[in-house]
Every structure is written in structure tokens, then in C-alpha cells.
Design an enzyme around this catalytic site. Structure first.
Site, PDB file in Angstrom:
ATOM      1  N   TYR A   1       4.334   2.057   4.172  1.00 18.17           N
ATOM      2  CA  TYR A   1       3.854   2.805   4.864  1.00 18.17           C
ATOM      3  C   TYR A   1       4.750   3.288   6.206  1.00 18.17           C
ATOM      4  O   TYR A   1       4.447   4.053   7.094  1.00 18.17           O
ATOM      5  CB  TYR A   1       2.414   2.230   5.747  1.00 18.17           C
ATOM      6  CG  TYR A   1       1.315   2.179   5.070  1.00 18.17           C
ATOM      7  CD1 TYR A   1       1.320   2.453   3.758  1.00 18.17           C
ATOM      8  CD2 TYR A   1       0.086   2.073   5.549  1.00 18.17           C
ATOM      9  CE1 TYR A   1       0.219   2.170   2.875  1.00 18.17           C
ATOM     10  CE2 TYR A   1      -1.026   1.958   4.937  1.00 18.17           C
ATOM     11  CZ  TYR A   1      -0.946   2.110   3.474  1.00 18.17           C
ATOM     12  OH  TYR A   1      -2.084   2.038   2.771  1.00 18.17           O
TER      13      TYR A   1
ATOM     14  N   LYS B   1       1.888  -9.740  -4.454  1.00 17.43           N
ATOM     15  CA  LYS B   1       2.117  -9.405  -5.980  1.00 17.43           C
ATOM     16  C   LYS B   1       3.303  -9.871  -6.404  1.00 17.43           C
ATOM     17  O   LYS B   1       4.257  -9.082  -6.965  1.00 17.43           O
ATOM     18  CB  LYS B   1       1.736  -7.927  -6.101  1.00 17.43           C
ATOM     19  CG  LYS B   1       1.508  -7.449  -7.715  1.00 17.43           C
ATOM     20  CD  LYS B   1       0.346  -7.965  -8.255  1.00 17.43           C
ATOM     21  CE  LYS B   1       0.310  -7.418  -9.708  1.00 17.43           C
ATOM     22  NZ  LYS B   1      -0.959  -8.090 -10.390  1.00 17.43           N
TER      23      LYS B   1
ATOM     24  N   ASP C   1      -4.589  -8.493  -6.922  1.00 22.34           N
ATOM     25  CA  ASP C   1      -6.060  -8.079  -7.837  1.00 22.34           C
ATOM     26  C   ASP C   1      -6.880  -9.203  -7.938  1.00 22.34           C
ATOM     27  O   ASP C   1      -7.974  -8.665  -7.741  1.00 22.34           O
ATOM     28  CB  ASP C   1      -5.225  -7.777  -9.213  1.00 22.34           C
ATOM     29  CG  ASP C   1      -4.113  -8.513  -9.824  1.00 22.34           C
ATOM     30  OD1 ASP C   1      -3.574  -9.497  -9.114  1.00 22.34           O
ATOM     31  OD2 ASP C   1      -3.545  -8.146 -10.724  1.00 22.34           O
TER      32      ASP C   1
ATOM     33  N   ASP D   1      -4.612  -2.906   3.854  1.00 22.88           N
ATOM     34  CA  ASP D   1      -5.313  -1.679   4.082  1.00 22.88           C
ATOM     35  C   ASP D   1      -6.726  -1.604   2.997  1.00 22.88           C
ATOM     36  O   ASP D   1      -7.770  -1.455   3.350  1.00 22.88           O
ATOM     37  CB  ASP D   1      -4.590  -0.297   3.890  1.00 22.88           C
ATOM     38  CG  ASP D   1      -5.302   0.888   4.187  1.00 22.88           C
ATOM     39  OD1 ASP D   1      -6.515   0.848   4.605  1.00 22.88           O
ATOM     40  OD2 ASP D   1      -4.603   1.995   4.250  1.00 22.88           O
TER      41      ASP D   1
ATOM     42  N   ASP E   1     -11.062  -2.845   3.068  1.00 26.38           N
ATOM     43  CA  ASP E   1     -12.378  -1.865   2.869  1.00 26.38           C
ATOM     44  C   ASP E   1     -13.205  -2.473   1.630  1.00 26.38           C
ATOM     45  O   ASP E   1     -14.362  -2.497   1.909  1.00 26.38           O
ATOM     46  CB  ASP E   1     -11.728  -0.618   2.266  1.00 26.38           C
ATOM     47  CG  ASP E   1     -11.621   0.428   3.325  1.00 26.38           C
ATOM     48  OD1 ASP E   1     -11.088   0.112   4.269  1.00 26.38           O
ATOM     49  OD2 ASP E   1     -11.892   1.852   2.863  1.00 26.38           O
TER      50      ASP E   1
HETATM   51 MG    MG Z   1      -8.036   2.064   5.478  1.00 24.34          MG
END
Ligand code: MG
Ligand code: NAI
Length: 334
Positions: free
Chosen positions: A120, A173, A206, A230, A234
Site C-alpha cells: 500500500y 506468507k 490462506d 485488510d 473483511d
Molecule cells: Mg478494506
């Protein structure tokens, strides 16, 4: 207390309007200043995060942020203002708690997401005449160490408050991203040694996604890099009643910005049916961060969740204003 509110785009103004009403009801002496950011600001001023907004955010004791609509294609001059705010104000820790809305499952976890680097940082470029796109993934020891301290401090506090041992799950990861996630992993595990009373485990991202969907009650605190955090937050928020309820804090040293996890929700914007409870829960997090009492507000939110009214995302037919009014009514009578 000075609070800068940045409503943003889409449902942002709808839910932040509700949050501001609740804040005014609980802390009438708070000075609330409104500032612009997002796609609308970009269209009006040619800049998504105007300098005046950044100045107001810096001057405030806390920031309440709604949501912004960022286009999925490159627009010259446009940068996501929330990503920029997190970086410019050095709000390095994104705290995303999830607790179960129903009594059958006792989910109570917190995702601690690094907020300033990873993919990001926006270091992307085209090469080979536009046939190849490259994004740089930046991971530093400094940022990894401070997010690790945030996670382990939080696990320690939660363990003390809840009277049970604490555990941190380090999500990465590093089996594929050996260098970048390798540095993150190694740094976090080194910090873990300062917290012998907190259990530590590692999990590949994962598998973490699957377990967050399957057995979320097994988690306490998770710590991870920016993009994984991020995405995982969710996934995790499904266990807490979905995006309409998920609130988050972006913390720096002495600074904080609170925002719902959800975005601008263009599919329901302007209809007056957005769930304001994520934004209202942000007010509770803000008060707690300032050391102010928030138990009444937490109880009012829990009452409304149990008894209604509910917006359509929770299966009801109520409007944003109905839910906000129900919270305010409970605050008056408590
Ligand atoms: Mg988000
Ligand atoms: P979104 O979070 O805005 O919406 C996803 C789904 O959840 C939609 O169906 C929406 O209607 C629903 N939803 C979200 N919040 C809700 C609420 N409070 N009440 C009821 N339903 C709710 O994610 P999406 O659609 O992927 O992104 C839309 C825009 O928002 C994009 O431009 C994106 O860039 C931006 N966005 C901004 C964020 C921020 O400002 N921090 C975070 C995520 C997305």
C-alpha cells in the site's frame, strides 16, 4: 476535546452524521469540526485530501472518518485519502475487533494490521511499454517491530481484563514471500520473546482465512501485514454481524482515527438505509481511547442489536435514522 469528522463519499456522510449525533449527545462540550476528503473533494478541488483537511486532522485530538469512494482505475492525481492519512499521520496500527453478535458462538478476536507499508505504499509502475506492471512490497524491521509491540501489548491487556491467557497469531506468507514476509515473521517472533506470558503461534494467511471462516472462536489477537490485514478483516467481520457493524481504530503515538471497516457502499448510498452502528461503535472506541466512559453507549448498541430496529443488512426494514434514534433514546433513558 476536538474531533475532526471527515464524512467522505457515498454512505460516509450518512453514517458519520449518525455518529456525530451520538458523540454530541454523550460529550456536548466536544468541538466538532468537519473536513472534506474523497472523490467528491477531488471533483470539487482537484485533490482527494485537501491541505486544509490534513491540517484539521493534525490539529484534532481524534478523527472520525466515514468512507471514501476510490476508483478502481488509475486517475491522474488521485490517491486514496485514507491510505494517505494513515501514512501522513503515522497511524501505524489498524485495530479491528470482531465479537460475535449471537450467543451461540463466542467470537472475540482483534486483527492488528500494519498500516503504513507493504503493497500500500503505492510504488507501482509500468514497464515493457505497458505490458508489465510492477508493484513494490515494502516491509521494514521498524514497522514490523512496532506493530508486533502493539499486538502483544493488546494481548497482554486483554488477558488481564478477561482473566485468561493471551495468544497472538502471527499471520504471513513467508513460505513464498521469503524475504519480505521473512523479515516480518522474524521481527515479530523476536518481539514475542519480550512477552513470555503471551502464547504465540504462526499461521499462513490462506489457512488463517479458512480458520477465520470456520473456527473464529479459536483466535485472540492476530497480527499481520497491511494487505493481508485488510482482506482478513473483511472475512473476520462476518462473525460480528457483517460490515454494517465492524468498526476500527487507526492508532499512532498519541493520535487516532476511527472509521468503519466498510467503504462508501455506492449500491445503497443516498437511500437512507445504511447501518450506522459501525460508525456509532467508532464513537465508543474513540471514547475508550480517550479514557472516557463508553459502557452506556456499548450497552445501547447491544440493546438495539438485540431488540431492533434493524437496517436491511441485518434483515430488517429500518432506516439509518431509526437506528440512530433508537441508540439516542436508550442513551437518554439509561
Ligand atoms: Mg478494506
Ligand atoms: P463497501 O464496504 O463499500 O460495500 C460492500 C457491501 O457491503 C455493499 O453491498 C454495501 O452495500 C454493504 N455495506 C457496506 N457498509 C454497509 C453499511 N454500513 N450498511 C449496510 N450495508 C453496508 O465495499 P465496496 O463496494 O467494495 O467499495 C465501494 C467503494 O468504497 C469503493 O470505491 C472502495 O474504494 C471504497 N472503499 C473505501 C474504504 C474506506 O474509505 N476506508 C474501505 C473499503 C472500500
Amino acid at each position: 476535546m476536538r474531533v475532526c469528522i471527515i464524512p467522505g463519499d457515498g454512505i460516509g456522510p450518512e453514517v458519520i452524521g449518525a455518529a456525530a449525533q451520538v458523540l454530541r449527545a454523550l460529550v456536548p462540550e466536544a468541538a466538532i469540526e468537519e473536513a472534506e476528503a474523497g472523490w467528491g473533494a477531488f471533483e470539487r478541488h482537484g485533490v482527494a485530501l485537501p491541505a486544509a483537511t490534513l491540517a484539521a486532522a493534525r490539529a484534532a485530538d481524534a478523527i472520525l472518518f466515514g468512507a471514501v469512494a476510490s476508483p478502481s482505475h488509475a486517475v491522474p492525481g488521485y490517491r486514496s485519502p485514507i491510505v494517505q492519512l494513515r501514512r501522513d499521520l503515522d497511524l501505524y496500527a489498524n485495530i479491528r475487533p470482531v465479537s460475535s453478535a449471537d450467543a451461540q458462538r463466542s467470537v472475540d478476536l482483534v486483527i492488528v494490521r500494519e498500516n503504513t507499508e507493504d503493497l500500500y505504499t503505492g510504488r507501482e509502475r509500468l514497464e515493457d511499454d505497458g505490458a508489465m506492471a510492477i508493484a513494490e512490497r515494502v516491509i521494514t524491521r521498524r514497522a514490523s517491530a512496532r506493530i508486533a509491540h502493539t499486538a502483544f501489548d493488546l494481548a497482554r491487556r486483554r488477558a488481564a481484563a478477561l482473566g485468561r491467557p493471551g495468544r497472538v497469531t502471527v499471520v504471513h506468507k513467508a513460505n513464498v514471500l521469503r524475504v519480505s514476509d521473512g523479515l516480518f515473521r522474524e521481527t515479530v517472533l523476536a518481539v514475542a520473546r519480550d512477552y513470555p506470558e503471551v502464547a504465540v503461534e504462526e499461521m499462513l494467511v490462506d489457512v488463517a482465512a479458512m480458520r477465520l471462516a470456520q473456527t473464529p472462536e479459536r483466535f485472540d489477537v492476530l497480527v499481520t501485514t497491511n494487505m493481508f490485514g485488510d482482506i482478513l478483516s473483511d472475512v473476520a467481520c462476518i462473525n460480528g454481524g457483517g460490515l454494517g457493524l465492524a468498526a476500527s481504530a487507526n492508532l499512532g503515538d498519541g493520535r487516532a482515527l476511527f472509521e468503519p471497516v466498510h467503504g462508501a457502499a455506492p449500491d445503497i448510498a443516498g437511500q437512507g438505509t445504511a447501518n450506522p452502528l459501525a460508525a456509532i461503535t467508532c464513537v465508543a472506541m474513540l471514547l475508550e481511547w480517550r479514557g472516557l466512559p463508553a459502557a452506556r453507549l456499548r450497552a445501547a448498541i447491544a440493546d438495539v442489536l438485540r431488540d431492533g430496529p434493524h437496517t436491511p443488512d441485518l434483515g430488517g426494514a429500518a432506516r439509518t435514522t431509526d437506528v440512530t434514534e433508537a441508540v439516542l433514546a436508550r442513551l437518554r433513558y439509561r
